[in-house]
Design an enzyme around this catalytic site. Sequence first.
Site, PDB file in Angstrom:
ATOM      1  N   ARG A 132      48.262   1.913   2.781  1.00  9.56           N
ATOM      2  CA  ARG A 132      48.013   1.472   1.398  1.00  9.56           C
ATOM      3  C   ARG A 132      46.919   0.421   1.421  1.00  9.56           C
ATOM      4  O   ARG A 132      46.582  -0.117   2.464  1.00  9.56           O
ATOM      5  CB  ARG A 132      49.275   0.965   0.709  1.00  9.56           C
ATOM      6  CG  ARG A 132      49.739  -0.397   1.218  1.00  9.56           C
ATOM      7  CD  ARG A 132      50.780  -0.414   2.038  1.00  9.56           C
ATOM      8  NE  ARG A 132      51.639  -1.547   2.132  1.00  9.56           N
ATOM      9  CZ  ARG A 132      51.646  -2.362   3.167  1.00  9.56           C
ATOM     10  NH1 ARG A 132      50.724  -2.259   4.109  1.00  9.56           N
ATOM     11  NH2 ARG A 132      52.560  -3.298   3.274  1.00  9.56           N
ATOM     12  N   ASN A 170      48.444  -4.276  -5.789  1.00 10.87           N
ATOM     13  CA  ASN A 170      49.353  -4.957  -4.875  1.00 10.87           C
ATOM     14  C   ASN A 170      48.554  -5.648  -3.788  1.00 10.87           C
ATOM     15  O   ASN A 170      47.827  -5.002  -3.038  1.00 10.87           O
ATOM     16  CB  ASN A 170      50.308  -3.943  -4.223  1.00 10.87           C
ATOM     17  CG  ASN A 170      51.461  -4.630  -3.511  1.00 10.87           C
ATOM     18  OD1 ASN A 170      52.198  -5.389  -4.126  1.00 10.87           O
ATOM     19  ND2 ASN A 170      51.591  -4.386  -2.225  1.00 10.87           N
ATOM     20  N   GLU A 171      48.692  -6.961  -3.743  1.00 13.46           N
ATOM     21  CA  GLU A 171      48.070  -7.752  -2.672  1.00 13.46           C
ATOM     22  C   GLU A 171      46.599  -7.385  -2.447  1.00 13.46           C
ATOM     23  O   GLU A 171      46.210  -6.899  -1.377  1.00 13.46           O
ATOM     24  CB  GLU A 171      48.859  -7.608  -1.368  1.00 13.46           C
ATOM     25  CG  GLU A 171      50.247  -8.202  -1.450  1.00 13.46           C
ATOM     26  CD  GLU A 171      50.979  -8.202  -0.110  1.00 13.46           C
ATOM     27  OE1 GLU A 171      50.604  -7.423   0.775  1.00 13.46           O
ATOM     28  OE2 GLU A 171      51.922  -8.986   0.035  1.00 13.46           O
ATOM     29  N   GLU A 327      57.220 -11.689  -3.842  1.00 15.47           N
ATOM     30  CA  GLU A 327      57.867 -11.054  -2.690  1.00 15.47           C
ATOM     31  C   GLU A 327      58.169 -12.099  -1.635  1.00 15.47           C
ATOM     32  O   GLU A 327      57.326 -12.941  -1.337  1.00 15.47           O
ATOM     33  CB  GLU A 327      56.937 -10.035  -2.014  1.00 15.47           C
ATOM     34  CG  GLU A 327      56.600  -8.808  -2.798  1.00 15.47           C
ATOM     35  CD  GLU A 327      55.671  -7.889  -1.986  1.00 15.47           C
ATOM     36  OE1 GLU A 327      55.680  -7.954  -0.740  1.00 15.47           O
ATOM     37  OE2 GLU A 327      54.935  -7.128  -2.619  1.00 15.47           O
ATOM     38  N   TRP A 335      56.693  -5.930  10.621  1.00 11.71           N
ATOM     39  CA  TRP A 335      55.291  -5.798  11.027  1.00 11.71           C
ATOM     40  C   TRP A 335      54.807  -6.903  11.951  1.00 11.71           C
ATOM     41  O   TRP A 335      53.630  -6.987  12.242  1.00 11.71           O
ATOM     42  CB  TRP A 335      54.390  -5.680   9.797  1.00 11.71           C
ATOM     43  CG  TRP A 335      54.745  -6.609   8.662  1.00 11.71           C
ATOM     44  CD1 TRP A 335      55.544  -6.309   7.589  1.00 11.71           C
ATOM     45  CD2 TRP A 335      54.355  -7.978   8.486  1.00 11.71           C
ATOM     46  NE1 TRP A 335      55.673  -7.405   6.759  1.00 11.71           N
ATOM     47  CE2 TRP A 335      54.945  -8.443   7.290  1.00 11.71           C
ATOM     48  CE3 TRP A 335      53.563  -8.857   9.224  1.00 11.71           C
ATOM     49  CZ2 TRP A 335      54.776  -9.738   6.815  1.00 11.71           C
ATOM     50  CZ3 TRP A 335      53.392 -10.160   8.752  1.00 11.71           C
ATOM     51  CH2 TRP A 335      53.993 -10.578   7.557  1.00 11.71           C
ATOM     52  N   GLU A 375      58.409   1.383   6.524  1.00 13.13           N
ATOM     53  CA  GLU A 375      59.092   0.097   6.353  1.00 13.13           C
ATOM     54  C   GLU A 375      60.604   0.201   6.470  1.00 13.13           C
ATOM     55  O   GLU A 375      61.336  -0.620   5.927  1.00 13.13           O
ATOM     56  CB  GLU A 375      58.655  -0.521   5.027  1.00 13.13           C
ATOM     57  CG  GLU A 375      57.174  -0.872   5.077  1.00 13.13           C
ATOM     58  CD  GLU A 375      56.646  -1.572   3.843  1.00 13.13           C
ATOM     59  OE1 GLU A 375      57.125  -1.270   2.736  1.00 13.13           O
ATOM     60  OE2 GLU A 375      55.738  -2.402   3.986  1.00 13.13           O
ATOM     61  N   LYS A 376      61.077   1.215   7.203  1.00 13.80           N
ATOM     62  CA  LYS A 376      62.534   1.414   7.274  1.00 13.80           C
ATOM     63  C   LYS A 376      63.246   0.331   8.077  1.00 13.80           C
ATOM     64  O   LYS A 376      64.454   0.183   7.976  1.00 13.80           O
ATOM     65  CB  LYS A 376      62.875   2.802   7.808  1.00 13.80           C
ATOM     66  CG  LYS A 376      62.274   3.146   9.148  1.00 13.80           C
ATOM     67  CD  LYS A 376      62.542   4.610   9.475  1.00 13.80           C
ATOM     68  CE  LYS A 376      61.756   5.081  10.673  1.00 13.80           C
ATOM     69  NZ  LYS A 376      60.293   5.121  10.410  1.00 13.80           N
ATOM     70  N   PHE A 377      62.481  -0.439   8.861  1.00  8.38           N
ATOM     71  CA  PHE A 377      63.125  -1.532   9.606  1.00  8.38           C
ATOM     72  C   PHE A 377      62.886  -2.883   8.937  1.00  8.38           C
ATOM     73  O   PHE A 377      63.117  -3.931   9.537  1.00  8.38           O
ATOM     74  CB  PHE A 377      62.614  -1.552  11.055  1.00  8.38           C
ATOM     75  CG  PHE A 377      62.893  -0.270  11.781  1.00  8.38           C
ATOM     76  CD1 PHE A 377      64.170   0.280  11.777  1.00  8.38           C
ATOM     77  CD2 PHE A 377      61.880   0.415  12.436  1.00  8.38           C
ATOM     78  CE1 PHE A 377      64.443   1.481  12.421  1.00  8.38           C
ATOM     79  CE2 PHE A 377      62.137   1.608  13.085  1.00  8.38           C
ATOM     80  CZ  PHE A 377      63.424   2.154  13.076  1.00  8.38           C
ATOM     81  N   HIS A 378      62.400  -2.859   7.702  1.00  6.24           N
ATOM     82  CA  HIS A 378      62.191  -4.100   6.941  1.00  6.24           C
ATOM     83  C   HIS A 378      63.493  -4.444   6.228  1.00  6.24           C
ATOM     84  O   HIS A 378      64.159  -3.558   5.685  1.00  6.24           O
ATOM     85  CB  HIS A 378      61.083  -3.870   5.910  1.00  6.24           C
ATOM     86  CG  HIS A 378      60.488  -5.127   5.355  1.00  6.24           C
ATOM     87  ND1 HIS A 378      61.171  -5.970   4.516  1.00  6.24           N
ATOM     88  CD2 HIS A 378      59.258  -5.672   5.521  1.00  6.24           C
ATOM     89  CE1 HIS A 378      60.377  -6.984   4.176  1.00  6.24           C
ATOM     90  NE2 HIS A 378      59.215  -6.825   4.781  1.00  6.24           N
TER      91      HIS A 378
HETATM   92  C1  GLA Z   1      53.672  -6.614   1.463  1.00  4.17           C
HETATM   93  C2  GLA Z   1      53.660  -5.498   0.443  1.00  4.17           C
HETATM   94  C3  GLA Z   1      54.986  -4.833   0.285  1.00  4.17           C
HETATM   95  C4  GLA Z   1      55.638  -4.609   1.625  1.00  4.17           C
HETATM   96  C5  GLA Z   1      55.768  -5.942   2.299  1.00  4.17           C
HETATM   97  C6  GLA Z   1      56.510  -5.868   3.616  1.00  4.17           C
HETATM   98  O1  GLA Z   1      53.963  -7.818   0.946  1.00  4.17           O
HETATM   99  O2  GLA Z   1      53.236  -5.966  -0.803  1.00  4.17           O
HETATM  100  O3  GLA Z   1      54.782  -3.615  -0.372  1.00  4.17           O
HETATM  101  O4  GLA Z   1      54.849  -3.758   2.372  1.00  4.17           O
HETATM  102  O5  GLA Z   1      54.477  -6.435   2.569  1.00  4.17           O
HETATM  103  O6  GLA Z   1      56.649  -7.137   4.191  1.00  4.17           O
END
Ligand code: GLA
Length: 703
Positions: A132, A170-171, A327, A335, A375-378
């Site tokens: 992304r 997003n970010e 967030e 990560w 992100e399944k381990f988040h």
């Molecule tokens: C970022 C993204 C989220 C997610 C988180 C995981 O902040 O905005 O979509 O990927 O990282 O920590």
Amino acid sequence: MSVDALTPVAAEGAALTPARSGWIPGTSAIRFGGDYNPEQWPREIWLEDVALMKEAGINLVSVGIFSWALLEPREGEYDFAFLDDLLGLLHENGIDVDLGTPTAAPPAWFYRTYPDARPVTRDGLPLGFGSRGIMSPSSSDYRRAATAIADRLARRYADHPAVVLWHVHNEYGAPVTESYDDASVANFRRWLQTRYGSIAALNAAWGTTFWGQIYAGFDEIDAPRQSASVTNPAHRLDFARFSSDALLECFRLERDAIRAHATQPITTNFMASTCPSVDLWRWADEVDIVSNDHYLTAARLDAHVMLAMDADLTRSLAGGKPWILMEHSTSAVNWQPRNIAKKPGELARNTVAHLARGADAVLFFQFRASRFGAEKFHSAMLPHAGRDSRTWREITALGGLLGAAEELRDSRVRAEVAIVWSWESFWAQDLEWRPSVDLSHRERIEETYRTLWESGVTVDFVHPAADLRGYRAVFAPALYLIDEEGADNLRAFVENGGTLAVGSFSGIVDENDAVPAGPHPGRLRDTLGLVIEEFLPLREGHSAEVRWTASDAAAPVTEAPRRAAHEDSAPLSATVWADDIVLQGAHAEAIFTTGPASGGPAITRNALGAGSAWYISAAFDGADQSAIVDRVLADAGVTVTTPAEGLECVERIGDDGARWLIVLNHAEEPRELAAAGVDLATGERVTGSAVVPAGGVRILRVS
Ligand code: GLA
């Protein structure tokens, strides 16, 4: 150059009044929730989710951030059934929506149709689909597609009762800011034309007579690609500025497309101190409400201090107004090299730390843990372990605590100390061929912040040209680049009675990364009352001894109230740097007694007008850094009340003078502090002293 000079492409009819001064409409509660990605689940799970959200007291979720492929399965073909259903369900259950535009993750069809919209790295690699944030910000195809989906969403949901906030993209800047594709080069040339007006002005600003780089026209200018060796630093610096602005253009296009139809506030989630490539001072006024994402760096034992720094920077970007923590994580991320789980209680402590520093909304990534994908381990609010888990119990307890803390809403955090933060200066300093690889602006700022945090001093961050009235002390630990406006501003601050403390390798270049005529530190020479004849960086691992001067006892510096135990006679240990300084009005508060500058000034103070300007010509750490900071604070008349080790205390103040003390105990034992008031969570009346359990938090209405 003003941002307004950028390509002014606004959506038709951007005429509705923006909710600029507002807060998220609806409930007066502290907003609590997270990213919600129900695309990944069958509908029966959605029903379970909303029931659980209600159980936890969740009142706001961010949706749609990664939904582009569902909402526009083929170019120009829209299908909003999923979102209609979801927003309806959330609204029926009293959960408000922060509606995302999905433009950080264009669908596969987009890349197949517009392969040139992919970003290209500095060494020429076009990035592939599958992650992304993968697009060239200058691609007209990307901009058109992103604006179109934002427009469609706004037309459809502007009046939806669930939608209380818009979340663009997003970010921005993560993971890609700079792109070296053709569209970016063309856009860069336009940007340069606007900035310089003529190629002669650009040649002068970039110093292109060096290495024979003179341009005859803007069409000769490329992005500063990987070359045989170092390339023109002014070119690099302008490309960094341009790249940040190109993303800002993308934000403005989407924002204006939404604003043409909707009145709810519009935000985009910043990464205040953690995305180094976007100059958020230029963005802050473009959003209706500042929002921020923050993740602990688990490897760092002082991660909670860095959290506080990030929150203070975010509040500063928000101009002191309430902001949204968009967030953070309930526990480990996925990560980092080693993804360390949060300890019991750490989740609430982290959340309340943001609240303490001005957030009025605290959200997590994400509500329900993903079963598949990257992100399944988040961690998540609802982890794979489900409802019968420590995380869920802590989340519901946190919901209760935030419910009890509702009266904090709209109160403010006040600081009389500030740290100068300049993305432009960081970009310039980070370029190649600097006098020492050990110079780190980030490390210097963190060390200064940490010292102030340990002293219990609340800090704002400021742009060099910001209004500094109201601060007693301003630290500029790393300000390599400063323009005339910033330098004049700092000087006026001192002349008007402020105390300024400038770190080494500051004031070295102007806005074009050029050394101002004459000795270093250029535009700060007169303010600091000294000149630097030569930089004297230290060898790796070496240190130099520094001693306070004897006359210091008679200097106008009073003993700082904390760390009085620090002996004036004890030497300090300087690392990384030293300068050959010639005093021109400043007084040597401390001198090097060993090392390459032995016998010369190490820490100086210049009385100027009604204030004073300190210069600290090396890196100092720990107790030595504290001793220096204490002297500066004492000189500034800042009263320091140092909390017990591990305690973090921040005050929020209401318009009517009401005060709340938020206390976090990062230690492994209970801590006690002097306090009187009412505990918002328990209703307990505290008289004289309050005990904060190990790892716990308390929010007191101060009486
Ligand atoms: C970022 C993204 C989220 C997610 C988180 C995981 O902040 O905005 O979509 O990927 O990282 O920590």
